[in-house]
Design an enzyme around this catalytic site. Structure first.
Site, short mmCIF file in Angstrom:
data_model
loop_
_atom_site.label_atom_id
_atom_site.label_comp_id
_atom_site.label_asym_id
_atom_site.label_seq_id
_atom_site.Cartn_x
_atom_site.Cartn_y
_atom_site.Cartn_z
N ASP A 156 -56.87 147.71 26.82
CA ASP A 156 -57.42 148.35 27.64
C ASP A 156 -56.63 149.18 28.80
OD1 ASP A 156 -56.41 146.46 28.19
OD2 ASP A 156 -58.52 145.38 29.23
N LYS A 157 -55.35 149.33 29.34
CA LYS A 157 -54.68 149.19 30.32
C LYS A 157 -53.03 148.98 30.62
CE LYS A 157 -54.20 144.57 32.17
NZ LYS A 157 -54.02 143.49 33.21
N THR A 158 -52.57 149.91 31.53
CA THR A 158 -51.20 149.96 31.13
C THR A 158 -50.40 148.21 32.04
OG1 THR A 158 -51.29 152.31 31.49
CG2 THR A 158 -49.56 150.88 32.26
N GLU A 255 -48.89 140.21 44.19
CA GLU A 255 -48.30 138.90 45.53
C GLU A 255 -47.45 138.09 45.42
OE1 GLU A 255 -52.84 137.22 45.66
OE2 GLU A 255 -52.02 136.40 44.43
N PHE A 296 -60.66 137.79 42.67
CA PHE A 296 -60.46 138.54 42.63
C PHE A 296 -61.86 139.16 41.27
CE2 PHE A 296 -59.75 141.80 38.61
CZ PHE A 296 -59.35 143.66 39.59
#
Length: 300
Positions: A156-158, A255, A296
């Site tokens: 769903d994402k890189t 972070e 988050f």
């Protein structure tokens, strides 16, 4: 008339509730078993049924034999004082006699084979990452079978199937840009030649102007100090280790990169408690109280 309407409304609600999205998503999930386990279970079931059939046939044969020869004085059997016969007892006796027909050792052999396959996964050089000298680790003996059940991979994402690397290379303080984006450290070049997906140091900032402006009382000194202090204190990372050997465990790699970048400039994050964080800024120790943590979420 009103009671008829209420009756039809309740009946229609009962019929439609089974077609709602919530109802359809509450289906029970099937058990995921490997093909080897399914074949083994079927074979053991067939062998168990065959064992019962053999015991039943043997019990019927024993009944006929007892009716024909049971009253005879057969010296090698030694059944002078035994006259009662039970059909269930005879079946149990034959099951005990034929119990070795079920290959119980097969299950133990499969578990040993799974354990050895897990060791081969741990020793596989194709899954050895030379950048951090990390090997694959099979935490369960069923890992090989679970991998064999995978049919589709969805990303769903890189960063899910690729290397998601965060490095501190550049910053802007009070309108002044520090760091050169085109510069690459020698360690990064060496890691790039060793592996197609390197893990360079999370700090690649190479600009001495930042510390020079901070030490030489530049007009932006206060901004630099506030910037590095915020990088060092405003995060959710956890330090591990003492002295110069401190590593940071963070929920996100960005972070960790920012905290590591601040530590390279003399602002070191040293201690975290449930209510405060402690940093060491240019040899001086400061403690800040934690007022709130912005977790988050999808809203962010």
């Amino acid at each position: 008339m009103l009671s008829t309407v209420i009756h039809w409304f309740c009946l229609s609600s009962f019929l439609v509730c089974g077609r709602t999205l919530l109802r359809r998503t509450q289906s029970s999930h099937p058990l995921r078993r490997s093909k080897v386990e399914n074949v083994t279970n079927v074979q053991i079931l067939v062998v168990s049924l065959l064992l019962l059939v053999m015991s039943l046939v043997s019990c019927v044969g024993a009944t006929f034999w007892n009716d024909r020869y049971g009253r005879a004085d057969i010296w090698y059997i030694g059944k002078k004082d035994y006259d009662c016969h039970s059909f269930g007892f005879d079946i149990l006796a034959f099951v005990i006699l034929y119990h070795n027909f079920i290959p119980i050792i097969l299950l133990a052999t499969l578990e040993i084979a799974k354990y050895i396959q897990a060791l081969f996964i741990n020793w596989d050089e194709d899954m050895h990452f030379t950048g951090n000298n990390v090997y694959a680790m099979a935490r369960t003996s069923n890992l090989n079978e679970e991998l064999g059940q995978v049919k589709y991979l969805f990303s769903d994402k890189t960063g899910t199937l690729t290397c998601n690397i965060m490095t501190f290379k550049k910053c802007t303080i009070a309108g002044i840009i520090y760091g050169n984006h085109s510069d690459r450290s020698a360690a990064g070049e060496e890691n790039l030649s060793q592996s197609p997906c390197p893990v360079p140091e999370s700090y690649e900032f190479n600009d001495p102007t930042l510390l020079q402006n901070f030490e030489n009382d530049h007009p932006t000194k206060d901004y630099i100090e506030e910037f590095l202090t915020l990088l060092c204190a405003c995060h959710t990372a956890v330090p591990e280790g003492d002295g110069n050997d401190i590593s940071y465990q963070a929920s996100s790699p960005d972070e960790a990169a920012l905290v590591k970048g601040a530590s390279k400039h003399g602002f070191v994050f040293t201690t975290r408690t449930p209510y405060s964080v402690t940093i060491e800024a240019m040899g001086e120790e400061f403690t800040f109280e934690i007022l709130n943590i912005l977790e988050f979420s999808r809203i962010q």
